[in-house]
Design an enzyme around this catalytic site. Sequence first.
Site, PDB file in Angstrom:
ATOM      1  NE  ARG A 118      39.600  -7.307  29.120  1.00  8.00           N
ATOM      2  CZ  ARG A 118      39.230  -7.039  30.364  1.00  8.00           C
ATOM      3  NH1 ARG A 118      39.193  -8.007  31.261  1.00  8.00           N
ATOM      4  NH2 ARG A 118      38.895  -5.829  30.720  1.00  8.00           N
ATOM      5  CB  THR A 128      31.886 -10.840  25.115  1.00 11.32           C
ATOM      6  OG1 THR A 128      33.176 -10.758  24.480  1.00 11.32           O
ATOM      7  CG2 THR A 128      30.785 -10.671  24.080  1.00 11.32           C
ATOM      8  CG  ASP A 186      43.737  -0.576  28.538  1.00 10.64           C
ATOM      9  OD1 ASP A 186      42.672  -0.937  28.026  1.00 10.64           O
ATOM     10  OD2 ASP A 186      44.859  -0.947  28.108  1.00 10.64           O
ATOM     11  CG  ASP A 206      44.533   2.247  26.076  1.00 15.69           C
ATOM     12  OD1 ASP A 206      44.905   2.021  24.911  1.00 15.69           O
ATOM     13  OD2 ASP A 206      43.344   2.177  26.444  1.00 15.69           O
TER      14      ASP A 206
HETATM   15  C1  PRP Z   1      44.661  -6.685  28.519  1.00 13.80           C
HETATM   16  C2  PRP Z   1      45.838  -7.343  29.200  1.00 13.80           C
HETATM   17  C3  PRP Z   1      45.555  -8.791  29.026  1.00 13.80           C
HETATM   18  C4  PRP Z   1      44.047  -8.851  29.134  1.00 13.80           C
HETATM   19  C5  PRP Z   1      43.684  -9.332  30.495  1.00 13.80           C
HETATM   20  O1  PRP Z   1      44.822  -6.691  27.163  1.00 13.80           O
HETATM   21  O2  PRP Z   1      47.064  -6.936  28.665  1.00 13.80           O
HETATM   22  O3  PRP Z   1      45.983  -9.334  27.802  1.00 13.80           O
HETATM   23  O4  PRP Z   1      43.574  -7.504  28.939  1.00 13.80           O
HETATM   24  O5  PRP Z   1      42.320  -9.472  30.617  1.00 13.80           O
HETATM   25  P1  PRP Z   1      41.625 -10.883  30.817  1.00 13.80           P
HETATM   26  O6  PRP Z   1      42.384 -11.595  31.867  1.00 13.80           O
HETATM   27  O7  PRP Z   1      40.232 -10.511  31.227  1.00 13.80           O
HETATM   28  O8  PRP Z   1      41.639 -11.613  29.503  1.00 13.80           O
HETATM   29  P2  PRP Z   1      43.762  -5.993  26.186  1.00 13.80           P
HETATM   30  O9  PRP Z   1      42.726  -6.986  25.781  1.00 13.80           O
HETATM   31  O10 PRP Z   1      43.286  -4.721  26.794  1.00 13.80           O
HETATM   32  O11 PRP Z   1      44.611  -5.735  24.878  1.00 13.80           O
HETATM   33  P3  PRP Z   1      45.901  -4.805  24.655  1.00 13.80           P
HETATM   34  O12 PRP Z   1      47.043  -5.462  25.387  1.00 13.80           O
HETATM   35  O13 PRP Z   1      46.063  -4.864  23.190  1.00 13.80           O
HETATM   36  O14 PRP Z   1      45.606  -3.440  25.182  1.00 13.80           O
HETATM   37  N1  URA Z   2      43.254  -5.283  31.082  1.00 11.48           N
HETATM   38  C1  URA Z   2      43.907  -4.200  31.580  1.00 11.48           C
HETATM   39  O1  URA Z   2      44.759  -3.605  30.901  1.00 11.48           O
HETATM   40  N2  URA Z   2      43.590  -3.797  32.820  1.00 11.48           N
HETATM   41  C2  URA Z   2      42.687  -4.409  33.579  1.00 11.48           C
HETATM   42  O2  URA Z   2      42.458  -3.991  34.722  1.00 11.48           O
HETATM   43  C3  URA Z   2      42.025  -5.522  33.044  1.00 11.48           C
HETATM   44  C4  URA Z   2      42.331  -5.949  31.797  1.00 11.48           C
END
Ligand code: PRP
Ligand code: URA
Length: 208
Positions: free
Chosen positions: A103, A107, A199, A202
Site C-alpha cells: 500500500r 494514497t 501492521d 511488520d
Molecule cells: C497490508 C495487508 C494487506 C493490505 C491491506 O499489506 O497485508 O495486503 O495492507 O490493506 P488494504 O485492504 O487497504 O489494501 P501492506 O501493504 O502493509 O504490505 P506488506 O504485507 O508488505 O506489509
Molecule cells: N494493513 C495492515 O497490516 N494493518 C491494517 O490495519 C491495515 C492494513
Amino acid sequence: MAVHVFDHPLIQHKLAILRDKNTGTKEFRALISEIAGLMCYEATRNLPTREVLVETPVATAKCRMLAGKKLAIIPILRAGLGMVDAMVDMIPSAKIGHIGLYRDPDTHKPVEYYCKLPEDIENRQVYVVDPMLATGGSAVAAIDFLKARGCKHIIMMNIIGCPEGIQTVQQAHPDVDIYLAACDEKLNDHAYIIPGLGDAGDRIFGTK
Ligand code: PRP
Ligand code: URA
C-alpha cells in the site's frame, strides 16, 4: 456473495493474543499460522468429495476423497505468506502463486511489484490469503489479476476485515466469498483497521 465470520472459540482465543501489542514476533507468526489452519478447515467445508473404496487390513471401507477442482493458494505479499504453511499442511497438493502488492503510504492504494501464478491457475479453485482486509484495495487488485488470467472460482481469506474493505470487495467482485476471523469496527485516518492488530507484515517479519 457471502461473508463468513468465524466465531469458533479457538480462533477467537488466538485472535485475542494476536491483537495484543505485547505479543512478540515469534508468537505472532505462530498465531497467524495457527489461525490460518483453523480457518482453512472451516473455509474448505463445502469442497466436493467423491466416494472411493479402500481396502483396510480387514475389509473394504466406503470412504470419501476430495473431488472437483484442484486448489491454489495465493498469498498477497508480504503478510499473506504467514498464512501459507498452515494451508499447505492441510492441502499438500495445492499449488502456490504469489501476488506482490504494497500500500502506498500516502494514497493507501495498492502498488504491484510481483506476480507469479501456477500455469493452470484458471482451472483451479483459488484461495487468496492475506491477514488484513482494510480498504479492500489490495484484495480487489489481487482478484483483478486472477480474473484477468481466467480464474472463475475465488475465495478470499482474511484474519481481520472491516466494513469498508468488505463493501469494496463486494462491489468489485460480488461472486467472491470472504472468510474472516473477525470483522472490526472501522478504519482510522491512516487506513489502519480499528481496533485491528497494527501492521500485520511488520509484526510477522519483525521489521518494526
Ligand atoms: C497490508 C495487508 C494487506 C493490505 C491491506 O499489506 O497485508 O495486503 O495492507 O490493506 P488494504 O485492504 O487497504 O489494501 P501492506 O501493504 O502493509 O504490505 P506488506 O504485507 O508488505 O506489509
Ligand atoms: N494493513 C495492515 O497490516 N494493518 C491494517 O490495519 C491495515 C492494513
